[in-house]
Design a protein around this motif. Structure first.
Motif, PDB file in Angstrom:
ATOM      1  N   MET A 106       0.828  -1.210   0.000  1.00 49.55           N
ATOM      2  CA  MET A 106       0.000   0.000   0.000  1.00 49.55           C
ATOM      3  C   MET A 106       0.862   1.259   0.000  1.00 49.55           C
ATOM      4  O   MET A 106       0.541   2.245  -0.679  1.00 49.55           O
ATOM      5  CB  MET A 106      -0.941  -0.012   1.208  1.00 49.55           C
ATOM      6  N   ILE A 109       1.985   1.905  -3.511  1.00 50.45           N
ATOM      7  CA  ILE A 109       0.939   2.511  -4.336  1.00 50.45           C
ATOM      8  C   ILE A 109       0.824   4.005  -4.039  1.00 50.45           C
ATOM      9  O   ILE A 109       0.742   4.845  -4.948  1.00 50.45           O
ATOM     10  CB  ILE A 109      -0.409   1.806  -4.089  1.00 50.45           C
ATOM     11  N   LEU A 169     -10.055  -4.217 -12.254  1.00 45.56           N
ATOM     12  CA  LEU A 169      -8.888  -3.708 -11.532  1.00 45.56           C
ATOM     13  C   LEU A 169      -7.643  -3.872 -12.391  1.00 45.56           C
ATOM     14  O   LEU A 169      -7.403  -4.943 -12.945  1.00 45.56           O
ATOM     15  CB  LEU A 169      -8.719  -4.452 -10.206  1.00 45.56           C
ATOM     16  N   SER A 196      -5.631   4.436 -10.027  1.00 51.03           N
ATOM     17  CA  SER A 196      -5.277   3.563  -8.902  1.00 51.03           C
ATOM     18  C   SER A 196      -6.076   3.866  -7.637  1.00 51.03           C
ATOM     19  O   SER A 196      -6.651   2.947  -7.033  1.00 51.03           O
ATOM     20  CB  SER A 196      -3.773   3.654  -8.624  1.00 51.03           C
ATOM     21  N   ASN A 200      -9.219   1.279  -6.092  1.00 53.06           N
ATOM     22  CA  ASN A 200      -9.187   0.740  -4.734  1.00 53.06           C
ATOM     23  C   ASN A 200     -10.470   1.073  -3.981  1.00 53.06           C
ATOM     24  O   ASN A 200     -10.975   0.259  -3.198  1.00 53.06           O
ATOM     25  CB  ASN A 200      -7.971   1.292  -3.984  1.00 53.06           C
ATOM     26  N   SER A 204     -13.242  -1.905  -3.264  1.00 45.88           N
ATOM     27  CA  SER A 204     -13.631  -2.180  -1.874  1.00 45.88           C
ATOM     28  C   SER A 204     -15.141  -2.111  -1.705  1.00 45.88           C
ATOM     29  O   SER A 204     -15.740  -2.944  -1.009  1.00 45.88           O
ATOM     30  CB  SER A 204     -12.949  -1.173  -0.943  1.00 45.88           C
TER      31      SER A 204
END
Length: 234
Positions: A106, A109, A169, A196, A200, A204
């Motif tokens: 994470m 990213i 994704l 990106s 996410n 989610s």
């Protein structure tokens, strides 16, 4: 094209192969583990000799650029073998390492997104809203077509949901890395910087929605054992 493929191998293929090897070594028999360790030792020897003169020998011996690129690809694959074994040994020594790695991912990213956004600040101010709109549409189309085309071709609902995530994704880190290798992080890398974070968030949301709405499965009938007093006649 070849240079781009080399970057993809370095950014994506090598880490994936190393991770798969780590997972394999968790359950492999001791004899097979020894084989992998032996191969990793040979691979490490190959990699060490490259800067010590082996690569210079290949440059003199091979007149074809394609052969040199093949050696380079082979060396990167050997590096994946070495990294996978080293990580496996490190994970055995540090039990919490596997749990820490998602946080490191994470952070990576966030880092790539921040660097790309900073590099393309001016361009992002001009076309940021349009990029965001395109990212949302691209992401939604991936979910939609991934799911419904999967259903159209006979996949069950759970499999179609998996395909939806695979299509919707994308690898923003790889896109940023490729843009950086081309020296166009502030332009070509901007779509990845916008896509990106959004994927996410949307991923989610969709995952939580589907978790709250699981696919109904038919109960498996339980065979009834014959009673003690029953008699079978044939």
């Amino acid at each position: 094209f070849i240079n781009m493929m080399m970057e993809i191998i370095k950014i994506v293929i090598v880490p994936i192969l190393a991770a798969l090897l780590h997972d394999y070594l968790k359950t492999a028999l001791p004899a097979r583990q020894r084989v992998v360790y032996s191969l990793a030792g040979l691979a490490a020897g190959w990699l060490v000799t490259l800067p010590l003169g082996l690569w210079a020998f290949f440059e003199r011996a091979f007149t074809s650029a394609e052969l040199l690129q093949a050696v380079e690809i082979f060396s990167f694959l050997l590096a994946a073998l070495v990294v996978g074994v080293l990580y496996h040994q490190l994970a055995k020594a540090v039990a919490q390492l596997d749990g820490i790695m998602p946080y490191i991912s994470m952070f990576g990213i966030i880092y790539f997104t921040a660097v790309t956004t900073a590099a393309g600040h001016d361009n992002l101010l001009r076309v940021g809203f349009l990029l965001f709109l395109v990212a949302v549409l691209h992401n939604a189309a991936g979910y939609f077509f991934g799911y419904w085309l999967g259903r159209l071709f006979g996949l069950d609902k759970n499999s179609a949901r998996t395909v939806a995530f695979e299509v919707g994704l994308q690898n923003g880190g790889m896109a940023s890395g490729l843009a950086g290798s081309m020296g166009k992080l502030g332009t070509v890398g901007l779509p990845a910087a916008v896509f990106s974070p959004w994927m996410n968030i949307s991923g989610s949301i969709l995952a939580n929605y589907w978790r709250r709405h699981p696919v109904a499965t038919a109960p498996v009938p339980t065979p009834v054992a014959p009673s003690a007093g029953s008699v079978s006649y044939s």
